[in-house]
Design a protein around this motif. Structure first.
Motif, short mmCIF file in Angstrom:
data_model
loop_
_atom_site.label_atom_id
_atom_site.label_comp_id
_atom_site.label_asym_id
_atom_site.label_seq_id
_atom_site.Cartn_x
_atom_site.Cartn_y
_atom_site.Cartn_z
N ILE A 130 0.91 -1.05 -0.10
CA ILE A 130 0.02 -0.08 0.02
C ILE A 130 0.94 1.28 -0.07
O ILE A 130 1.67 1.44 0.85
N ASP A 131 0.97 2.01 -1.01
CA ASP A 131 1.48 3.21 -1.30
C ASP A 131 0.90 4.59 -0.66
O ASP A 131 0.01 5.06 -1.19
N ALA A 132 1.31 4.84 0.40
CA ALA A 132 0.58 5.94 1.27
C ALA A 132 1.76 6.92 1.62
O ALA A 132 1.69 7.72 2.72
N LEU A 133 2.66 6.98 0.86
CA LEU A 133 3.81 8.04 1.36
C LEU A 133 3.65 9.50 0.70
O LEU A 133 3.49 10.30 1.58
N PHE A 134 3.13 9.84 -0.41
CA PHE A 134 2.76 10.96 -0.90
C PHE A 134 1.39 11.17 -1.55
O PHE A 134 1.04 10.31 -2.30
N GLY A 135 0.59 12.25 -1.03
CA GLY A 135 -0.81 12.65 -1.83
C GLY A 135 -0.89 13.82 -2.72
O GLY A 135 0.29 14.15 -3.21
N THR A 136 -1.80 14.31 -2.49
CA THR A 136 -1.90 15.87 -3.37
C THR A 136 -1.08 16.88 -3.10
O THR A 136 -1.04 17.54 -3.78
N SER A 137 -0.57 16.82 -1.74
CA SER A 137 0.27 18.03 -1.56
C SER A 137 1.59 17.78 -2.13
O SER A 137 2.85 18.64 -1.49
N LEU A 138 1.93 16.80 -2.85
CA LEU A 138 3.42 16.55 -3.39
C LEU A 138 3.96 17.71 -4.34
O LEU A 138 3.27 18.53 -4.88
N ARG A 139 5.17 17.98 -3.82
CA ARG A 139 6.18 19.03 -4.57
C ARG A 139 7.19 18.15 -5.16
O ARG A 139 7.76 17.35 -4.50
N LEU A 140 7.52 18.71 -6.75
CA LEU A 140 8.41 17.90 -7.30
C LEU A 140 9.48 18.71 -7.59
O LEU A 140 9.31 19.94 -7.79
N PRO A 141 10.80 18.31 -7.68
CA PRO A 141 11.08 16.92 -7.52
C PRO A 141 11.33 16.59 -6.10
O PRO A 141 11.37 17.40 -5.15
N ILE A 142 11.21 15.21 -5.92
CA ILE A 142 11.46 14.69 -4.37
C ILE A 142 12.84 14.56 -4.31
O ILE A 142 13.79 13.92 -5.21
N ARG A 143 13.19 15.09 -3.09
CA ARG A 143 14.85 15.04 -2.95
C ARG A 143 15.13 14.16 -1.24
O ARG A 143 14.06 13.79 -0.64
N GLY A 144 16.41 14.24 -1.37
CA GLY A 144 16.85 13.59 0.19
C GLY A 144 16.34 12.13 0.32
O GLY A 144 16.36 11.27 -0.53
N ASP A 145 16.01 12.16 1.77
CA ASP A 145 15.71 10.55 2.00
C ASP A 145 14.57 9.95 1.26
O ASP A 145 14.45 8.80 1.29
N ALA A 146 13.43 11.18 1.04
CA ALA A 146 12.46 10.24 0.56
C ALA A 146 12.77 9.82 -0.92
O ALA A 146 12.12 8.84 -1.29
N SER A 147 13.46 10.57 -1.71
CA SER A 147 13.97 10.01 -2.88
C SER A 147 14.64 8.65 -2.78
O SER A 147 14.29 7.85 -3.81
N LYS A 148 15.30 8.53 -1.92
CA LYS A 148 15.96 7.36 -1.85
C LYS A 148 15.20 6.05 -1.55
O LYS A 148 15.30 4.96 -1.83
N VAL A 149 14.09 6.46 -0.56
CA VAL A 149 13.00 5.52 -0.20
C VAL A 149 12.28 4.97 -1.64
O VAL A 149 12.16 3.74 -1.83
N LEU A 150 11.91 6.03 -2.26
CA LEU A 150 11.23 5.80 -3.57
C LEU A 150 12.09 4.78 -4.39
O LEU A 150 11.80 3.63 -4.88
N GLN A 151 13.33 5.08 -4.54
CA GLN A 151 14.18 4.36 -5.24
C GLN A 151 14.33 2.84 -4.79
O GLN A 151 14.37 1.96 -5.61
#
Length: 333
Positions: A130-151
């Motif tokens: 279940i992907d509940a990391l980012f919703g409608t408030s997302l700003r791009l690009p994703i950086r830092g730890d969050a980017s590493k988690v997605l990767q």
């Protein structure tokens, strides 16, 4: 018909609902319920299913925690693990309730030091993510730890999932499931796939491709717009209890038309009818080099309900066309 709303419009709708007593907590509970109900269908027949919930720090993560708690409470021996992108406070009711229900909590900060090995294992071994990391408030690009988690999530998924990607521009009605021999996990995105901008359809380079997306109350433009649409998979509209006459929602004029909407508007076809009852169409098309044009036009005429279609085409191509259109009559040119 499902409304199509922008991020700003959805925020206004939720604010109006909250002001009228349909609180954010109630909406979150219903959103989590919608996700849990779909996952219950997906894991039916799987012994001791493994479910991993990727939890962001905002309301999207809250929806995921509600779904995780419901799944743990209702599926018995199910193992539900929540990977927390960032710590959630003890005062967060959905966190404490999920924790109390037996959802296993994994802190992202702790796993970071180990190169996110736990996250990789949780995703790779899951039946449903279940992907509940980012919703409608997302700003791009994703950086830092969050980017590493997605990767890391994408790397883990790539090891054992089938390429089930299929863009969807209409909501799915029904509960058709994947074949039992499909590799797991099935990825269910909450509101939108993490990394997708819900207004523009723009994608982060590490966007998680969903097999299914459960968005709430209304479709969002970015879910229907490429390149984002190819990351959505099957699109479901989850009910969060908003009344149809809620002013900001009732004022929406953009709608997503689905086949059932069209079918409901077509006139009934009487039982004592024949091909002459439903009108006639003349198609004049085709040439030696473009046989398909005549076929496509005539076939379309039948698809929309015409009773009798006559095709005027060069005589040399009619035998080929007649094999594909046995219902048509012919005018040889």
């Amino acid at each position: 018909m499902a409304a199509i709303v922008t991020i700003e419009q959805m925020q206004a709708i939720e604010q109006a609902a909250d002001a009228n007593g349909h609180t954010y907590a109630v909406m979150m509970a219903l959103a989590g319920r919608a996700v849990a109900d779909r996952v219950i269908q997906l894991v039916a027949g799987i012994a001791d299913p493994q479910i991993t919930v990727l939890v962001g720090s905002g309301n999207n993560g809250g929806d995921g925690l509600v779904a995780g708690r419901l799944l743990k409470e209702e599926l018995g021996d199910t193992t539900v693990t929540a990977f927390l992108l960032r710590p959630r406070p003890e005062s967060d009711d959905v966190f404490t309730q999920a924790n109390g229900a037996g959802v296993v909590m994994v802190e992202g900060a702790d796993d970071k030091a180990a190169g996110y090995k736990t996250l990789q294992n949780l995703v790779a071994s899951a039946d449903v993510v279940i992907d509940a990391l980012f919703g409608t408030s997302l700003r791009l690009p994703i950086r830092g730890d969050a980017s590493k988690v997605l990767q890391t999530v994408n790397e883990a998924l790539a090891k054992n999932r089938a390429d089930r990607s299929r863009a969807s521009v209409v909501p799915v009605a029904g509960s058709d499931l994947y074949e039992d021999d499909d590799p797991h996990p099935v990825v269910v995105a909450v509101d939108c796939p993490s990394g997708l901008h819900c207004d523009s359809g723009e994608l982060d380079k590490h966007t998680i491709r969903a097999d299914e997306t459960i968005t709430f109350a209304a479709a969002k433009p970015g879910l229907l717009t490429f390149p984002g649409a190819e990351k959505v998979g099957r699109l479901f509209i989850g009910d969060i209890g908003l009344p149809d006459d809620l002013p900001p929602l009732a004022d929406i004029t953009l709608s997503l038309v689905v086949p059932s909407d069209v079918g409901a508007r077509l006139p009934e076809r009487p039982l004592n009818s024949h091909k002459g009852t439903f009108g006639k169409t003349m198609v004049v098309a085709g040439s030696l080099n473009y046989i398909g044009a005549a076929y496509l036009a005539a076939h379309a005429a039948y698809r929309v309900g015409t009773g009798l279609v006559t095709v005027g085409a060069p005589q040399i191509i009619v035998p080929a066309l007649a094999a594909m259109l046995p219902e048509a009559t012919w005018l040889l040119l």
